[in-house]
Design a protein around this motif. Structure first.
Motif, PDB file in Angstrom:
ATOM      1  N   SER A   1       0.860  -1.177   0.000  1.00 19.62           N
ATOM      2  CA  SER A   1       0.000   0.000   0.000  1.00 19.62           C
ATOM      3  C   SER A   1       0.901   1.233   0.000  1.00 19.62           C
ATOM      4  CB  SER A   1      -0.922  -0.001   1.223  1.00 19.62           C
ATOM      5  OG  SER A   1      -0.156   0.004   2.421  1.00 19.62           O
ATOM      6  N   PHE A   2       0.323   2.379  -0.276  1.00 17.94           N
ATOM      7  CA  PHE A   2       1.083   3.626  -0.317  1.00 17.94           C
ATOM      8  C   PHE A   2       0.568   4.512   0.795  1.00 17.94           C
ATOM      9  CE2 PHE A   2       2.210   7.826  -2.227  1.00 17.94           C
ATOM     10  CZ  PHE A   2       3.577   7.604  -2.391  1.00 17.94           C
ATOM     11  N   GLU A   3       1.420   4.770   1.793  1.00 20.96           N
ATOM     12  CA  GLU A   3       0.967   5.404   3.028  1.00 20.96           C
ATOM     13  C   GLU A   3       1.667   6.732   3.278  1.00 20.96           C
ATOM     14  OE1 GLU A   3      -1.484   4.063   4.454  1.00 20.96           O
ATOM     15  OE2 GLU A   3      -1.450   1.991   3.763  1.00 20.96           O
ATOM     16  N   SER A   4       0.956   7.615   3.966  1.00 21.47           N
ATOM     17  CA  SER A   4       1.517   8.889   4.389  1.00 21.47           C
ATOM     18  C   SER A   4       1.847   8.833   5.876  1.00 21.47           C
ATOM     19  CB  SER A   4       0.515  10.013   4.096  1.00 21.47           C
ATOM     20  OG  SER A   4      -0.677   9.794   4.830  1.00 21.47           O
TER      21      SER A   4
ATOM     22  N   ILE B   1      10.760  17.068   5.661  1.00 23.14           N
ATOM     23  CA  ILE B   1       9.634  17.073   4.742  1.00 23.14           C
ATOM     24  C   ILE B   1       8.714  15.892   5.050  1.00 23.14           C
ATOM     25  CG2 ILE B   1      10.792  15.663   2.973  1.00 23.14           C
ATOM     26  CD1 ILE B   1       9.473  17.542   0.872  1.00 23.14           C
ATOM     27  N   ALA B   2       7.417  16.109   4.855  1.00 23.33           N
ATOM     28  CA  ALA B   2       6.464  15.005   4.975  1.00 23.33           C
ATOM     29  C   ALA B   2       6.707  14.036   3.824  1.00 23.33           C
ATOM     30  CB  ALA B   2       5.041  15.536   4.945  1.00 23.33           C
ATOM     31  N   ALA B   3       6.657  12.756   4.120  1.00 25.22           N
ATOM     32  CA  ALA B   3       6.970  11.756   3.109  1.00 25.22           C
ATOM     33  C   ALA B   3       5.968  10.611   3.139  1.00 25.22           C
ATOM     34  CB  ALA B   3       8.385  11.208   3.313  1.00 25.22           C
ATOM     35  N   HIS B   4       5.927   9.891   2.032  1.00 26.13           N
ATOM     36  CA  HIS B   4       5.117   8.686   1.899  1.00 26.13           C
ATOM     37  C   HIS B   4       6.058   7.473   1.868  1.00 26.13           C
ATOM     38  CE1 HIS B   4       2.506  11.874   0.397  1.00 26.13           C
ATOM     39  NE2 HIS B   4       1.475  11.066   0.539  1.00 26.13           N
ATOM     40  N   ALA B   5       5.454   6.300   1.966  1.00 22.74           N
ATOM     41  CA  ALA B   5       6.235   5.061   1.852  1.00 22.74           C
ATOM     42  C   ALA B   5       5.335   3.931   1.381  1.00 22.74           C
ATOM     43  CB  ALA B   5       6.874   4.685   3.188  1.00 22.74           C
ATOM     44  N   TYR B   6       5.933   2.985   0.682  1.00 22.20           N
ATOM     45  CA  TYR B   6       5.251   1.739   0.346  1.00 22.20           C
ATOM     46  C   TYR B   6       5.376   0.804   1.546  1.00 22.20           C
ATOM     47  CZ  TYR B   6       5.177   3.430  -4.453  1.00 22.20           C
ATOM     48  OH  TYR B   6       4.947   4.187  -5.585  1.00 22.20           O
ATOM     49  N   VAL B   7       4.239   0.274   1.987  1.00 23.83           N
ATOM     50  CA  VAL B   7       4.187  -0.566   3.187  1.00 23.83           C
ATOM     51  C   VAL B   7       3.610  -1.921   2.797  1.00 23.83           C
ATOM     52  CG1 VAL B   7       3.274  -0.807   5.522  1.00 23.83           C
ATOM     53  CG2 VAL B   7       3.867   1.469   4.639  1.00 23.83           C
ATOM     54  N   ALA B   8       4.302  -2.996   3.136  1.00 27.67           N
ATOM     55  CA  ALA B   8       3.867  -4.340   2.753  1.00 27.67           C
ATOM     56  C   ALA B   8       2.506  -4.669   3.360  1.00 27.67           C
ATOM     57  CB  ALA B   8       4.893  -5.380   3.178  1.00 27.67           C
ATOM     58  N   ILE B   9       1.574  -5.048   2.521  1.00 27.64           N
ATOM     59  CA  ILE B   9       0.221  -5.374   2.974  1.00 27.64           C
ATOM     60  C   ILE B   9       0.203  -6.580   3.918  1.00 27.64           C
ATOM     61  CG2 ILE B   9      -2.055  -6.177   2.185  1.00 27.64           C
ATOM     62  CD1 ILE B   9      -1.649  -4.350  -0.280  1.00 27.64           C
ATOM     63  N   PRO B  10       1.000  -7.652   3.645  1.00 26.82           N
ATOM     64  CA  PRO B  10       0.974  -8.786   4.581  1.00 26.82           C
ATOM     65  C   PRO B  10       1.689  -8.517   5.894  1.00 26.82           C
ATOM     66  CG  PRO B  10       1.776  -9.434   2.393  1.00 26.82           C
ATOM     67  CD  PRO B  10       1.821  -7.946   2.459  1.00 26.82           C
ATOM     68  N   GLY B  11       2.397  -7.397   5.997  1.00 26.35           N
ATOM     69  CA  GLY B  11       3.133  -7.102   7.211  1.00 26.35           C
ATOM     70  C   GLY B  11       4.531  -7.683   7.184  1.00 26.35           C
ATOM     71  N   PRO B  12       5.207  -7.670   8.327  1.00 28.20           N
ATOM     72  CA  PRO B  12       6.599  -8.123   8.382  1.00 28.20           C
ATOM     73  C   PRO B  12       6.741  -9.636   8.504  1.00 28.20           C
ATOM     74  CG  PRO B  12       5.942  -7.312  10.527  1.00 28.20           C
ATOM     75  CD  PRO B  12       4.772  -7.074   9.612  1.00 28.20           C
TER      76      PRO B  12
ATOM     77  N   SER C   1      -3.983   5.815  10.031  1.00 27.82           N
ATOM     78  CA  SER C   1      -4.549   4.470  10.038  1.00 27.82           C
ATOM     79  C   SER C   1      -3.553   3.414   9.577  1.00 27.82           C
ATOM     80  CB  SER C   1      -5.815   4.383   9.160  1.00 27.82           C
ATOM     81  OG  SER C   1      -6.811   5.215   9.683  1.00 27.82           O
ATOM     82  N   ARG C   2      -2.265   3.735   9.586  1.00 30.62           N
ATOM     83  CA  ARG C   2      -1.263   2.739   9.232  1.00 30.62           C
ATOM     84  C   ARG C   2      -0.977   1.888  10.452  1.00 30.62           C
ATOM     85  NH1 ARG C   2       4.359   3.139   9.387  1.00 30.62           N
ATOM     86  NH2 ARG C   2       4.176   5.313   9.934  1.00 30.62           N
TER      87      ARG C   2
END
Length: 242
Positions: A130-133, A144-155, A236-237
């Motif tokens: 997912s793409f999260e802020s 600076i405020a940044a976004h990141a790609y976060v693995a949907i299944p988790g770690p 909500s991340r």
């Protein structure tokens, strides 16, 4: 076997601020990041996306000028760990997790809309990531405020805890750190104990159906109990780890 060595993930990085420009790597002044903020999205490049080698694979066929500025950044209260995923070239990729008190040393890239669209494709947006802020990246002379790609299944979990990448520094993180080969060995021992390491990796690369089965098995592993202090951020991340 793929021509990509999966055990080399997250792949070589120049170690300094750089501009990836159509395959070339040029030096950048650490304080020059503000010139790239207009019309671009700040995205944390915490795994292989900070490697010119990987950027060449992802953007090599993109038409037009491709300039991807990449700066060293410090991100508070986060860590980079292995994801419960497998890449098509055989690696266990990374994800970012909340880690209160840690100081992550990573990278931030400023992506144009067209570059962001390509990155979404290569990250498997909506299926793998997912793409999260909600991140804050400290750079030379500001943040600076940044976004990141976060693995949907988790770690990926080992003894119920996320496992950090050996190549990534996160001062104050309690997470054990493993090299890529060690992470792959964790997955192999858990889900393919009858296969040797090379055979396991070759099968992951060559057999998409088998890779998908192992991915599902990783995804379906029961998560640990939430650690003390677990909370859900305003964006909500899920705040996972440490």
């Amino acid at each position: 076997m793929s021509s990509i060595d999966p055990t080399a993930y997250p792949f070589p990085n120049p170690g300094t601020d750089f501009l990836f420009a159509r395959g070339s790597v040029l030096s950048l002044d650490p304080g020059s990041w503000r010139r790239w903020t207009e019309g671009r999205t700040a995205v944390l490049a915490y795994g292989s996306n900070a490697s010119p080698e990987q950027l060449g694979r992802k953007f090599g066929d993109l038409a037009g000028d491709v300039e991807i500025p990449t700066y060293r950044a410090a991100v508070p209260d986060e860590d980079v760990v292995y994801a419960a995923l497998l890449a098509g070239y055989g690696s266990v990729p990374a994800t970012i997790v909340s880690c209160p008190g840690a100081k992550l040393e990573t990278w931030v890239q400023f992506l144009s809309p067209r570059q962001r669209e390509r990155m979404d494709e290569t990250e498997g947006l909506g299926t793998a990531y997912s793409f999260e802020s909600g991140f804050r990246a400290g750079l030379r002379g500001g943040s600076i405020a940044a976004h990141a790609y976060v693995a949907i299944p988790g770690p990926l979990l080992l003894r119920g805890e996320p496992v950090g990448l050996a190549e990534v520094t996160a001062a104050g993180s309690p997470h054990r750190r493993l090299a890529q080969r060690e992470a792959l060995e964790v997955v192999r021992a858990r889900h393919a104990p009858d296969l040797g390491f090379r055979e396991f990796v070759e099968r992951i690369v060559a057999d998409g159906e088998y890779r998908a089965r192992v991915r599902r098995a990783l995804r379906d592993e029961p998560p640990p109990d939430p650690p003390p202090g677990w909370a859900r951020g305003a964006d909500s991340r899920p705040r996972t780890g440490g």
